[in-house]
Design a protein around this motif. Structure first.
Motif, PDB file in Angstrom:
ATOM      1  N   UNK A  52       0.836  -1.204   0.000  1.00 21.55           N
ATOM      2  CA  UNK A  52       0.000   0.000   0.000  1.00 21.55           C
ATOM      3  C   UNK A  52       0.876   1.262   0.000  1.00 21.55           C
ATOM      4  N   UNK A  53       1.963   1.236   0.780  1.00 23.42           N
ATOM      5  CA  UNK A  53       2.892   2.370   0.809  1.00 23.42           C
ATOM      6  C   UNK A  53       3.484   2.620  -0.581  1.00 23.42           C
ATOM      7  N   UNK A  54       3.883   1.527  -1.235  1.00 26.15           N
ATOM      8  CA  UNK A  54       4.468   1.672  -2.572  1.00 26.15           C
ATOM      9  C   UNK A  54       3.449   2.247  -3.555  1.00 26.15           C
ATOM     10  N   UNK A  55       2.209   1.736  -3.482  1.00 21.66           N
ATOM     11  CA  UNK A  55       1.174   2.222  -4.409  1.00 21.66           C
ATOM     12  C   UNK A  55       0.895   3.709  -4.204  1.00 21.66           C
ATOM     13  N   UNK A  56       0.933   4.137  -2.938  1.00 22.81           N
ATOM     14  CA  UNK A  56       0.701   5.550  -2.641  1.00 22.81           C
ATOM     15  C   UNK A  56       1.782   6.413  -3.299  1.00 22.81           C
ATOM     16  N   UNK A  57       3.055   5.995  -3.167  1.00 19.50           N
ATOM     17  CA  UNK A  57       4.154   6.740  -3.774  1.00 19.50           C
ATOM     18  C   UNK A  57       4.074   6.710  -5.301  1.00 19.50           C
ATOM     19  N   UNK A  58       3.673   5.552  -5.833  1.00 25.71           N
ATOM     20  CA  UNK A  58       3.565   5.387  -7.275  1.00 25.71           C
ATOM     21  C   UNK A  58       2.482   6.316  -7.839  1.00 25.71           C
ATOM     22  N   UNK A  59       1.354   6.404  -7.127  1.00 25.93           N
ATOM     23  CA  UNK A  59       0.283   7.292  -7.577  1.00 25.93           C
ATOM     24  C   UNK A  59       0.739   8.752  -7.525  1.00 25.93           C
ATOM     25  N   UNK A  60       1.538   9.086  -6.479  1.00 22.04           N
ATOM     26  CA  UNK A  60       2.074  10.454  -6.382  1.00 22.04           C
ATOM     27  C   UNK A  60       2.995  10.763  -7.564  1.00 22.04           C
ATOM     28  N   UNK A  61       3.784   9.752  -7.971  1.00 19.85           N
ATOM     29  CA  UNK A  61       4.761   9.959  -9.054  1.00 19.85           C
ATOM     30  C   UNK A  61       4.090  10.001 -10.419  1.00 19.85           C
ATOM     31  N   UNK A  62       2.903   9.433 -10.527  1.00 16.94           N
ATOM     32  CA  UNK A  62       2.244   9.314 -11.830  1.00 16.94           C
ATOM     33  C   UNK A  62       1.688  10.654 -12.313  1.00 16.94           C
ATOM     34  N   UNK A  63       2.193  11.105 -13.468  1.00 23.07           N
ATOM     35  CA  UNK A  63       1.710  12.362 -14.062  1.00 23.07           C
ATOM     36  C   UNK A  63       0.901  12.072 -15.331  1.00 23.07           C
ATOM     37  N   UNK A  64       0.453  10.841 -15.526  1.00 23.13           N
ATOM     38  CA  UNK A  64      -0.315  10.469 -16.711  1.00 23.13           C
ATOM     39  C   UNK A  64       0.593  10.088 -17.862  1.00 23.13           C
ATOM     40  N   UNK A  65       0.087   9.711 -19.028  1.00 19.64           N
ATOM     41  CA  UNK A  65      -1.334   9.704 -19.378  1.00 19.64           C
ATOM     42  C   UNK A  65      -2.119   8.522 -18.803  1.00 19.64           C
ATOM     43  N   UNK A  66      -1.424   7.549 -18.242  1.00 20.14           N
ATOM     44  CA  UNK A  66      -2.164   6.454 -17.613  1.00 20.14           C
ATOM     45  C   UNK A  66      -2.893   6.964 -16.370  1.00 20.14           C
ATOM     46  N   UNK A  67      -4.072   6.415 -16.125  1.00 15.60           N
ATOM     47  CA  UNK A  67      -4.781   6.739 -14.887  1.00 15.60           C
ATOM     48  C   UNK A  67      -4.037   6.087 -13.719  1.00 15.60           C
ATOM     49  N   UNK A  68      -4.284   6.612 -12.518  1.00 14.24           N
ATOM     50  CA  UNK A  68      -3.712   5.991 -11.318  1.00 14.24           C
ATOM     51  C   UNK A  68      -4.162   4.539 -11.201  1.00 14.24           C
ATOM     52  N   UNK A  69      -5.411   4.262 -11.585  1.00 13.31           N
ATOM     53  CA  UNK A  69      -5.921   2.882 -11.503  1.00 13.31           C
ATOM     54  C   UNK A  69      -5.128   1.954 -12.423  1.00 13.31           C
ATOM     55  N   UNK A  70      -4.797   2.445 -13.624  1.00 18.46           N
ATOM     56  CA  UNK A  70      -4.044   1.622 -14.575  1.00 18.46           C
ATOM     57  C   UNK A  70      -2.629   1.359 -14.045  1.00 18.46           C
ATOM     58  N   UNK A  71      -1.982   2.410 -13.534  1.00 15.79           N
ATOM     59  CA  UNK A  71      -0.620   2.235 -13.011  1.00 15.79           C
ATOM     60  C   UNK A  71      -0.642   1.300 -11.792  1.00 15.79           C
ATOM     61  N   UNK A  72      -1.669   1.436 -10.950  1.00 16.86           N
ATOM     62  CA  UNK A  72      -1.782   0.543  -9.791  1.00 16.86           C
ATOM     63  C   UNK A  72      -1.929  -0.908 -10.236  1.00 16.86           C
ATOM     64  N   UNK A  73      -2.737  -1.142 -11.288  1.00 17.62           N
ATOM     65  CA  UNK A  73      -2.939  -2.508 -11.774  1.00 17.62           C
ATOM     66  C   UNK A  73      -1.622  -3.100 -12.271  1.00 17.62           C
ATOM     67  N   UNK A  74      -0.822  -2.290 -12.964  1.00 11.16           N
ATOM     68  CA  UNK A  74       0.482  -2.767 -13.456  1.00 11.16           C
ATOM     69  C   UNK A  74       1.390  -3.103 -12.269  1.00 11.16           C
ATOM     70  N   UNK A  75       1.411  -2.234 -11.262  1.00 15.43           N
ATOM     71  CA  UNK A  75       2.274  -2.494 -10.104  1.00 15.43           C
ATOM     72  C   UNK A  75       1.796  -3.697  -9.303  1.00 15.43           C
ATOM     73  N   UNK A  76       0.490  -3.933  -9.244  1.00 14.71           N
ATOM     74  CA  UNK A  76       0.021  -5.122  -8.532  1.00 14.71           C
ATOM     75  C   UNK A  76       0.527  -6.384  -9.211  1.00 14.71           C
ATOM     76  N   UNK A  77       0.623  -6.340 -10.545  1.00 13.02           N
ATOM     77  CA  UNK A  77       1.181  -7.492 -11.275  1.00 13.02           C
ATOM     78  C   UNK A  77       2.678  -7.626 -10.962  1.00 13.02           C
ATOM     79  N   UNK A  78       3.367  -6.502 -10.821  1.00 13.73           N
ATOM     80  CA  UNK A  78       4.796  -6.535 -10.454  1.00 13.73           C
ATOM     81  C   UNK A  78       4.954  -7.115  -9.043  1.00 13.73           C
TER      82      UNK A  78
END
Lengths: 96, 96
Positions: A52-78
């Motif tokens: 959860x901590x990693x996802x929070x930081x990842x969402x903060x770092x995400x400036x698009x064009x992917x949505x936060x949900x899309x980036x979270x889904x990719x990281x969950x697979x990682x």
């Protein structure tokens, strides 16, 4: 810009290779983390709070064009692949 | 090496940020590709052959520690997010 489909696809392929390289480096770090956890006597590698901590930081770092949900889904697979890596290693250790 | 769990996790977080940055650059390229496809009159963005080609190159580039299956699963999630990006853009275009 006037780049062709083919040129853009070559750039995607180059980015894919860079992604694979970063994933491999991340995998090596996770393997090191797994060894530390094992040496401390732990066998539980799944750590939802750390994820959860990693996802929070990842969402903060995400400036698009992917949505936060899309980036979270990719990281969950990682995370899933990383957990498999730690557990397979542990399983091998238990079998020897 | 003598790195602590905390130090290794900071390195993972840094790698995560680099991964997000590469994913964003890849997303921009995919959006450009989507615009070219749209301008050529296409509305079908899903291209299984192109995905298969990418996966073949990705497996070639993979030197571990992740298995090829794990790296393929991660890239399939990236493809899914990328397709969503192209289709959402197309949907917006169709709605205006």
């Amino acid at each position: 810009s006037g780049e062709t489909l083919e040129e853009l696809r070559e750039q995607v392929d180059q980015l894919n290779n860079q992604l694979v390289e970063l994933l491999s480096r991340r995998g090596e770090l996770v393997a090191q983390i797994g060894r530390i956890k094992s040496s401390e006597g732990g066998t539980k590698f799944y750590d939802p709070k750390r994820e959860e901590d990693q996802l929070r930081l990842v969402r903060q770092a995400n400036k698009g064009p992917f949505t936060d949900a899309a980036v979270s889904a990719i990281f969950k697979e990682i995370f899933k692949a990383s957990l498999d890596l730690e557990e397979t290693r542990e399983q091998r250790k238990l079998l020897v």
